[in-house]
Write an enzyme that holds these catalytic residues in place. Sequence first.
Site, mmCIF file in Angstrom:
data_model
loop_
_atom_site.group_PDB
_atom_site.id
_atom_site.type_symbol
_atom_site.label_atom_id
_atom_site.label_comp_id
_atom_site.label_asym_id
_atom_site.label_seq_id
_atom_site.Cartn_x
_atom_site.Cartn_y
_atom_site.Cartn_z
ATOM 1 N N ASP A 285 -5.271 56.336 63.535
ATOM 2 C CA ASP A 285 -4.384 57.463 63.219
ATOM 3 C C ASP A 285 -3.911 57.225 61.889
ATOM 4 O OD1 ASP A 285 -2.803 58.362 66.312
ATOM 5 O OD2 ASP A 285 -4.227 56.522 66.049
ATOM 6 N N ASN A 370 0.165 50.242 60.516
ATOM 7 C CA ASN A 370 0.294 51.272 61.371
ATOM 8 C C ASN A 370 1.611 51.773 60.843
ATOM 9 O OD1 ASN A 370 0.429 52.652 63.931
ATOM 10 N ND2 ASN A 370 -1.134 51.021 64.655
#
Lengths: 530, 267
Positions: A285, A370
């Site tokens: 992602d 992240n």
Amino acid sequence: MNILLLAGLLVAQVRYEDIRQGPSENWLTYAGDYAAQRHSPLKQVHRGNVGSLTAQWTYHIDGARKLEAVPLVHDGVMYVTGTNEVHALDARSGRRIWRYRDDKVKRQSVNRGVALLGDRVFFVTSDANLVALHRTTGALLWQSQYAETSKGYHATLAPLALKDRVVVGVSGGDSGMRGFVAAYSASTGEQLWRTYTVPARGEPGAESWADFPVEWGGAGTWLTGTYDADLNLLYWTTGNPWPDFFGGDRKGDNLYSDSVLALDPETGKMKWHFQFTPHDTHDWDAQAFPVLADMNWQGRPRKLLMQANRNGFFYVLDRVTGEYLRATPFVDKLTWASGVDAKGRPIEVPGMDPTPNGNRICPTVRGAANWMSPSFNPETGWFYFPALEGCDIMTSSAKKPEPMAGFAGGGGERIPSEPGKFYLRAIDPLTGARRWEYPMTGPTTMWAGTVSTAGGLIFFGDDDGHLVSVDARTGQHLWHFNMGQPLSASPIAYMADGKQYVAIAAATDVFAFALFEPAKPVPLVPETVK
Amino acid sequence: MRGWLVLLFTVAVVFPQPRRERSPEDNNPLAGRPEAVEAGRKLFLGVCSACHGPNGEGGRGTNLTHGRLVRGVSDRELRNSIRAGIPGTDMPPSPLPDEPLWQIVAFVRSLSTPAAESHVRGDPDLGRGLFFGKAGCTSCHMILGRGGFLGPDLSNIGLDRSLRQIEVAVLDPNERLATGHQGATVTLANGTSITGVIRDQTNYAIQMLDAAGRAHRLASQDVRSLEMNARSLMPADYSQRLSKAEIQDLLAFLSRQAVRTRPEVAP
């Protein structure tokens, strides 16, 4: 009603202009300001005295297991979320003013915090209801279900409030759904627009999915976006395509997964997009919020957008046009791509897809970075974030994808002989060079981020459950506190009654710190009952 | 009869795991009938309330108003526990025949059934008119942003409380003071005073909310004195101010305040 309306106006308002101004004594939005620099101008606590920072109070949230919320602070009141609940606290004492809890929600997801605007507090429930509460009482003002759990959605993010609206996104991309960003009227809860992150048949980008069903493409929008008020552009990042680890059924780039989208906040119309990882098969992602800064880029001032991406590259884009400027590897363990070409497309190394029997790939599934909050200090001009050096064995499965059943087309496993390691790294965005790093010990399970302060400090949560302060210029350790709990949230700085605090939500409790002052005796308050 | 029905809670443990599918025979034939609930309430007051309290909120026996404690078992299992008692606890068997047992089950169920799911006599539209008009509720209470600040928000009261709890709160507000809504006046060291409700109070800090909706964060060293109201700010005379029919209308309106049962917003 007139009296009541007047009463409502007596409550100090959180104005759009206040949020736009950035952090001050207050911390008014998820990333501190719309540009998401997470840099506080407070300097009561600085390099010379941070060593005497001591705990001031702790606030426990019943039933909490993994708090991920960034607390917001306005006018001495802190707003923090647990799962399906919001707590308003006296930011000086840590005592509760009100709590709103929706115990009718059938899903229990983590929650990353609230948005503030006017006399209102906004948050999302796990089953994707956007909820507006009165800021001083916690009274329910409206509630809008903006996505259905029966279609694979849930919600975790802190909403973003701007002008007269509240912007939200959705989670669920690891088991099939169709991502979107949507804006709601702050006053009525009506939907103003919705922009999907997987194009419908016939729309531009649909050809990048072959025949894969649109409604299960993923590209979740599960972290708060950032905003440039001058350009009036909203920047929202997207998650992985689904199934995460097997791309055989979705041949093509899978737009607009793993991308940053520049959206018009008035209409939701996409002005430009940039895809970091086309046809992702590693669950990378692109969720970290983009950080905006105006810098002198190769001799001329430019409006930049920066992101340390889960795929291991640190990207700089022109945020006016979306033009790719540079990508630099920020981890040493990076096997899947040899670099990024002149147009911003990764130069992939053959044989670095997950396989049925497992394939060693670096970075890990968790990514080299992240969603943990990065920060940017305008004085040093450097970008600070936690980086994970590591590799996983990634497997794939060509099984027919079954949505909403926990199927991800494969997965990732740790390599027992090759434990990973977290580092807090400082990068110069103008060159991509690493200025310093601070290695962490720990099990590589943390999700904590950073905050920068004008005191020349970076505060961050480490992989062993410490809140740590280091010198922003050198990375030298200055202070730490053992929270005794794993950390999955990011710290903030605020001021209440003339005193600077640094606060962070640990797994089950919120902690606040300030400079040591000897306690003074507190007389008992004479109390009568009438 | 003292002691029977004690620890009804333990039925959840006594009954076999995993729970089998429920069949129609498991259901109370009198379920939801207002007259059965009322008859059950009278029986309950006679034989159960010594341990479980008159409103089922516990004492020596278990609190029966927590939905999760009694909702995990079927009506038949509840009836059987009342009839046979619970071995190993103070809960004795009951000699009552089936019908009164089902009436008690109907009442016990009503204790933890949200008002929104209960049958309520009365006209909710008339109740709305009372709430926002003659009854004066909005001087302190809010529903979806309309109303005052000092009383509990009632936007979701139909799901948060049983009908009985709402009725008691309306007719006898001093029976239980709502936490965080106790009236008080604080006089500060500088001589100014603040009147409102106490949201939280320790020896070191006080959090107050005033009638204008402003939150006050006070440190004890800045407070000269604190005067607490012994009684609820809520008027205790609604049984005189409103007719019986009006009370029912108001209860019907309040019972329907359930945000989560409203239609979903279309995409």
